[in-house]
Design a protein around this motif. Structure first.
Motif, PDB file in Angstrom:
ATOM      1  N   ILE A 390       0.758  -1.045   0.112  1.00 53.66           N
ATOM      2  CA  ILE A 390       0.248  -0.506  -0.005  1.00 53.66           C
ATOM      3  C   ILE A 390       1.034   1.525  -0.635  1.00 53.66           C
ATOM      4  O   ILE A 390       1.906   1.453   0.966  1.00 53.66           O
ATOM      5  CB  ILE A 390      -1.047  -0.602   1.242  1.00 53.66           C
ATOM      6  N   LEU A 391       0.209   1.934  -0.763  1.00 52.14           N
ATOM      7  CA  LEU A 391       1.078   3.781  -1.248  1.00 52.14           C
ATOM      8  C   LEU A 391       0.908   4.532  -0.289  1.00 52.14           C
ATOM      9  O   LEU A 391      -0.359   4.857  -1.673  1.00 52.14           O
ATOM     10  CB  LEU A 391       2.449   3.602  -2.466  1.00 52.14           C
ATOM     11  N   PHE A 392       1.383   5.757   0.217  1.00 51.07           N
ATOM     12  CA  PHE A 392       0.159   7.032   0.516  1.00 51.07           C
ATOM     13  C   PHE A 392       0.723   8.466  -0.448  1.00 51.07           C
ATOM     14  O   PHE A 392       2.003   8.481  -0.520  1.00 51.07           O
ATOM     15  CB  PHE A 392       0.304   7.317   1.870  1.00 51.07           C
ATOM     16  N   PRO A 393       0.136   8.856  -0.916  1.00 49.56           N
ATOM     17  CA  PRO A 393       0.521  10.192  -1.901  1.00 49.56           C
ATOM     18  C   PRO A 393       1.027  10.994  -1.069  1.00 49.56           C
ATOM     19  O   PRO A 393       0.108  11.692  -0.190  1.00 49.56           O
ATOM     20  CB  PRO A 393      -0.703   9.826  -2.670  1.00 49.56           C
ATOM     21  N   LEU A 394       0.987  11.741  -2.040  1.00 47.36           N
ATOM     22  CA  LEU A 394       1.325  13.409  -0.981  1.00 47.36           C
ATOM     23  C   LEU A 394       1.996  13.010   0.168  1.00 47.36           C
ATOM     24  O   LEU A 394       0.820  14.227   1.230  1.00 47.36           O
ATOM     25  CB  LEU A 394       0.143  14.239  -2.212  1.00 47.36           C
ATOM     26  N   VAL A 395       2.630  13.154   1.007  1.00 49.35           N
ATOM     27  CA  VAL A 395       2.720  12.932   2.123  1.00 49.35           C
ATOM     28  C   VAL A 395       3.645  14.050   1.713  1.00 49.35           C
ATOM     29  O   VAL A 395       5.013  14.666   1.543  1.00 49.35           O
ATOM     30  CB  VAL A 395       3.530  11.926   2.243  1.00 49.35           C
ATOM     31  N   SER A 396       3.820  14.906   3.622  1.00 45.89           N
ATOM     32  CA  SER A 396       4.417  15.541   3.723  1.00 45.89           C
ATOM     33  C   SER A 396       5.115  16.233   5.067  1.00 45.89           C
ATOM     34  O   SER A 396       5.658  16.146   5.173  1.00 45.89           O
ATOM     35  CB  SER A 396       4.403  17.005   3.390  1.00 45.89           C
ATOM     36  N   SER A 397       4.504  14.795   5.659  1.00 45.44           N
ATOM     37  CA  SER A 397       5.045  14.369   7.195  1.00 45.44           C
ATOM     38  C   SER A 397       5.110  13.305   8.348  1.00 45.44           C
ATOM     39  O   SER A 397       4.120  12.911   7.094  1.00 45.44           O
ATOM     40  CB  SER A 397       4.439  15.454   8.353  1.00 45.44           C
ATOM     41  N   VAL A 398       5.729  13.291   8.868  1.00 45.59           N
ATOM     42  CA  VAL A 398       5.242  11.902   9.360  1.00 45.59           C
ATOM     43  C   VAL A 398       4.152  11.240  10.240  1.00 45.59           C
ATOM     44  O   VAL A 398       3.939  11.020  10.726  1.00 45.59           O
ATOM     45  CB  VAL A 398       6.643  11.956  10.885  1.00 45.59           C
ATOM     46  N   LYS A 399       3.353  13.348  11.123  1.00 42.21           N
ATOM     47  CA  LYS A 399       2.288  12.672  11.238  1.00 42.21           C
ATOM     48  C   LYS A 399       1.280  12.178  10.254  1.00 42.21           C
ATOM     49  O   LYS A 399       0.797  11.271  10.483  1.00 42.21           O
ATOM     50  CB  LYS A 399       1.859  13.991  11.793  1.00 42.21           C
ATOM     51  N   GLU A 400       1.827  12.534   8.990  1.00 36.56           N
ATOM     52  CA  GLU A 400       0.754  11.852   8.263  1.00 36.56           C
ATOM     53  C   GLU A 400       0.484  10.251   8.103  1.00 36.56           C
ATOM     54  O   GLU A 400      -0.304   9.828   8.231  1.00 36.56           O
ATOM     55  CB  GLU A 400       0.315  13.164   6.768  1.00 36.56           C
ATOM     56  N   VAL A 401       1.890   9.987   8.132  1.00 41.58           N
ATOM     57  CA  VAL A 401       2.410   8.422   7.511  1.00 41.58           C
ATOM     58  C   VAL A 401       1.575   7.950   9.264  1.00 41.58           C
ATOM     59  O   VAL A 401       0.871   6.737   9.044  1.00 41.58           O
ATOM     60  CB  VAL A 401       3.484   8.579   7.545  1.00 41.58           C
TER      61      VAL A 401
END
Ligand code: PEP
Ligand code: MG
Length: 551
Positions: A390-401
């Motif tokens: 599974i791949l998450f797009p347009l990540v810009s922070s650790v919190k989002e992950v």
């Protein structure tokens, strides 16, 4: 002699004389200064629109009889587009604002087509052709022009019909007995023109680019619709052209000789070559080109071009089908990356001044947990049938992950509690497509199993150049040292934390960078299927012990 390369849509090989169909909106610009009032222009638009709609209804009937229901359906879609209230009102507003009817139709259609084109996706680019077809047909009714290609055909014999674009309505109006093959400068594999040509069993090569215009009426051409090649020679050179075609066929064989080979350099450096896909059907194409796996399944294309969200069941069966087709090979499905240039009409994310910086990618998933959880449920259920990541797009922070992973854990737990099986080793990755993600890749690497560099967006956000805006396209330079350094930094950080890293943006297929990527230590390149075998050939000829040398 000229060789044109485009997208072959099948139909085998045909030869014949070139005839150009020069299409386009009437050059006669009927300026408002020539006398038309807003009212006159509005009436002109409305009567052209209604003529185009009734022509469309006739096209539906004749296509149904001549070709088939599936192909006819597109004319129904065109009717829906032409009757769309927002579409008509945009045009009328422009007319009331002082534009001629012709300019207003062309401008609104071009704007819409531009949105579709900018996605870089074949399916969406095809929708741009539909919009241009509609524009041409409405404006032709204003100028009383006949957009039919029939009248340019010589009296007898079959021809290779060449055009900048050929709209679905022009295609379907052609007498197929007169056409040996189509060669189109623009157009895409999923375009309706392609679908119609396939239905007519006529070889066609699309998207050959402006080089097509180096050829002339009367030239002799051989069109290979299966391999997307067009060989053109001046009249009288038929014999040598045939010889050359045979030679090229041998070279093609060489390309296919790479099927089953390893992606390894002379000095033993191995890399994975995966495919980017947008639908289940694309997985077949990936396999035909010997993809080692699916490096990017753009799941948003399951959500676009329809009336409502795909249900969990629909998503599940699409994901399962790709996983089963790939039979144990890695399949990386990206979670919904809708927003910015990719819209689902039914999903209103509200007006945004600057959508590329707005509600898209992982932000949208985290802001709409019900949509995210449904998709994750479908993916995790499907994971029991193959090798899912599974791949998450347009990540810009650790919190989002961290938050996104919490959803994965929650959904998985719920499924398992209900006795529903999920795959055992589902890897989680993030796309590195913002400068922020690249710069904190050392931190992100602690939370995921892999990175996939999205060079299309990484270039746009690093260079502050809108990837959709043609007027700044000269400044959109994916070879910019800033981007290459961000990729290099990402690879270093990934490897320090023992995770792997790939590239799934378009830059991955740029063979002028293959050696540099290998030297950086990139582990995987995920590219459109037709690029896999040529890249494999390139990799196998490289020797990293010798700088810049292809052996
Ligand atoms: C990218 O940004 O490089 C990418 C692969 O994603 P998309 O083109 O779908 O935005
Ligand atoms: Mg992207």
């Amino acid at each position: 002699m000229t060789e044109l390369v485009g997208k072959g849509i099948g139909g085998g090989i045909a030869e014949g004389k070139v005839v150009f169909y020069r299409t386009g909106v009437s050059d006669k610009r009927d300026n408002r200064s020539s006398g038309g009032s807003s009212q006159n222009e509005l009436e002109k638009f409305r009567s052209a629109l209604s003529a185009a709609i009734s022509e469309n209804e006739q096209l539906y009937e004749s296509t149904l009889k001549k070709i088939g229901e599936e192909q006819a359906r597109l004319f129904e879609v065109h009717t829906v587009m032409m009757k769309d209230a927002a579409f008509c009102s945009d045009i009328e507003k422009m007319i009331i604002g002082g534009h001629t009817a012709q300019d207003a139709v062309a401008a609104v259609c071009e704007r819409l087509a531009g949105v579709f084109m900018s996605t870089g996706d074949d399916y969406m680019r095809s929708r741009a052709e539909d919009v241009r077809d509609i524009s041409l047909r409405i404006t032709n009714f204003m100028g009383g022009q006949d957009s039919s290609a029939e009248k340019i055909l010589p009296d007898e014999g079959k021809v290779i019909l060449c055009a900048e674009t050929l709209t679905p309505s022009q295609t379907v109006k052609l007498d197929k007995k007169r056409i040996a093959a189509f060669v189109i400068a623009k157009g895409s594999f999923n375009s309706h023109t392609a679908i119609l040509a396939r239905g007519m069993g006529i070889p066609a090569v699309l998207d050959v680019g402006n080089e097509l215009f180096t050829c002339s009426d009367g030239d002799y051409a051989v069109v290979d619709g299966n391999n997307g090649r067009v060989y053109v020679a001046p009249e009288g050179m038929e014999y040598s052209l045939r010889e050359m075609v045979a030679e090229r066929a041998d070279q093609e064989k060489e390309r296919y000789a790479y099927i089953g080979c390893d992606n390894v350099t002379k000095d033993g450096r191995r890399i994975e070559l995966f495919a980017n896909i947008g639908s289940c059907e694309d997985a077949d194409f990936a396999l035909e080109n010997d993809a080692g796996g699916i490096g990017l399944f753009r799941s948003e294309f399951l959500f676009i071009g329809r009336e409502d969200f795909p249900s969990e069941e629909e998503q599940f069966s699409a994901y399962r089908s790709v996983l089963e087709k790939m039979n144990g090979k890695k399949v990386i499905i990206r979670t919904l990356d809708i927003g910015a240039d990719k819209h689902a009409e039914y999903f209103n994310t509200g007006f945004e001044e600057n959508p590329a910086m707005g509600m898209r990618g992982i932000r949208l998933c985290l802001s709409h947990p019900e949509i995210f959880e449904t998709q994750l449920r479908a993916m995790l259920r499907a994971s029991a049938y193959g090798n899912l990541s599974i791949l998450f797009p347009l990540v810009s922070s650790v919190k989002e992950v961290v938050r996104a992973k919490e959803y994965v854990t929650k959904v998985k737990k719920e499924l398992n509690e209900k006795g529903i099986k999920t795959g055992v080793n589902v890897e989680i990755g993030v796309m590195v497509e913002t400068p922020a993600a690249a710069l904190i890749s050392d931190m992100l690497a602690e939370y995921v199993d892999f990175f996939s560099v999205g060079t299309n967006d990484l270039s746009q956000y690093t260079l502050a150049v809108d990837r959709q805006n043609g007027s700044v396209s000269d400044f959109y330079d994916p070879h910019h040292e800033a981007i290459l350094r961000l990729i290099e930094m990402t690879v270093r950080n990934a490897h320090e934390k023992n995770i792997w890293v790939g590239i799934c943006g378009e830059l991955g297929s740029d063979d002028t960078l293959t050696e540099r990527f290998l030297r950086m230590g990139i582990d995987e390149l995920s590219v459109s299927p037709p690029y896999i075998l040529p890249l494999r050939g390139k990799i196998r000829k490289l020797d990293l012990r010798r700088s810049g040398v292809i052996v």
